[in-house]
Enzyme design. Structure first.
Site: not given
Ligand SMILES: [Zn+2]
Length: 264
Positions: A183, A185
């Site tokens: 991802d 973050d």
């Protein structure tokens, strides 16, 4: 196995892969039961060392802090910033035996290079080098923290690289990280904040790539004459052997054996 530092995270599975003898340890235990802060990292590294392991590749999921480190990318960091709170046991020493290992280069350059080449031979995008920020967790970071780490020049954020890399260095093991991004973050304007379900689905896809990269790495491991990891304690060990408490020296026997021989 049992160790003077308690039980490792899981049973250690040993076998052969690509002609190499390999030991596998699931860091978070069977069924993923240990928080990053709870990992028995000293027991894990002591157990690997006592089995005769020479090189450790830490495979882990991370958040990406740069556009080029997006979900599905493998990143082979060469630097680390420690943002843990300092309450994870991070040394084998103390209690009468002092050693100061160098951590200017926290990864074994030869193993990191070989892991990069192994990952690059697959279909996944791969980033060579970068700074890994270790946070305490278990919660993901705030948006402000994510921007801060980007300002520091960091590429990925995770929860396990330290003290694992420090303990590997103390145990005279080569250590490198193969991280895969799940991802962005929480800094990315076009992506939602980190959500554990989204992370899990990318994580599963990354696992297959990491497995393949590990198999390729096992088939082309660098010789240990290409780095100084195996002789770290020659310069790092400060305490005169005659002054070492016998019980502490015995507890560290697999780690000190090369340097000091077996305790008499
Ligand atoms: Zn090395």
């Amino acid at each position: 196995m049992d160790t003077p530092f308690g039980a490792p995270s899981d049973v250690i599975r040993v076998g052969r892969l690509g002609g190499a003898r390999v030991a596998f340890l699931a860091r978070h235990g069977p069924g993923h039961r240990y928080l990053p802060s709870e990992l028995p990292q000293r027991a894990n590294m002591w157990a690997l060392k006592s089995l005769g392991v020479e090189r450790v590749l830490g495979v882990s999921a991370v958040g990406g802090l740069r556009d080029e480190c997006g979900p599905g990318t493998a990143v082979l960091p060469d630097q680390v910033i420690d943002r843990t709170r300092g309450d994870r046991p991070e040394t084998f020493f103390g209690g009468g035996i002092v050693a100061h290992v160098g951590m200017a280069e926290p990864m074994c350059a030869a193993l990191r290079r070989a892991a990069y080449e192994a990952a690059s031979a697959g279909a996944q995008p791969v980033v060579d080098g970068g700074i890994y920020v270790v946070i305490e967790g278990p919660a993901f970071g705030t948006r402000a923290e994510s921007h801060l780490y980007r300002d520091w020049g960091a590429s990925v954020v995770g929860m396990t690289a330290f003290p694992e890399a420090k303990l590997a260095r103390e145990a005279e093991l080569c250590y490198a990280l193969l991280t895969t991004v799940t991802d962005y973050d929480s800094w990315h304007p076009e992506e939602g904040a980190v959500d554990a379900m989204a992370v899990l689905s990318v994580l599963r896809a990354n696992v297959a790539h990491s497995r393949d990269a590990v198999a390729r790495l096992a088939a082309r491991l660098p010789g240990r004459d290409r780095c100084g990891c195996a002789h770290t304690l020659d310069a790092a060990l400060m305490t005169d052997p005659g002054s070492m408490p016998v019980e502490v020296r015995e507890r560290l026997e697999p780690i000190l054996r090369r340097r000091l021989g077996r305790p008499s």
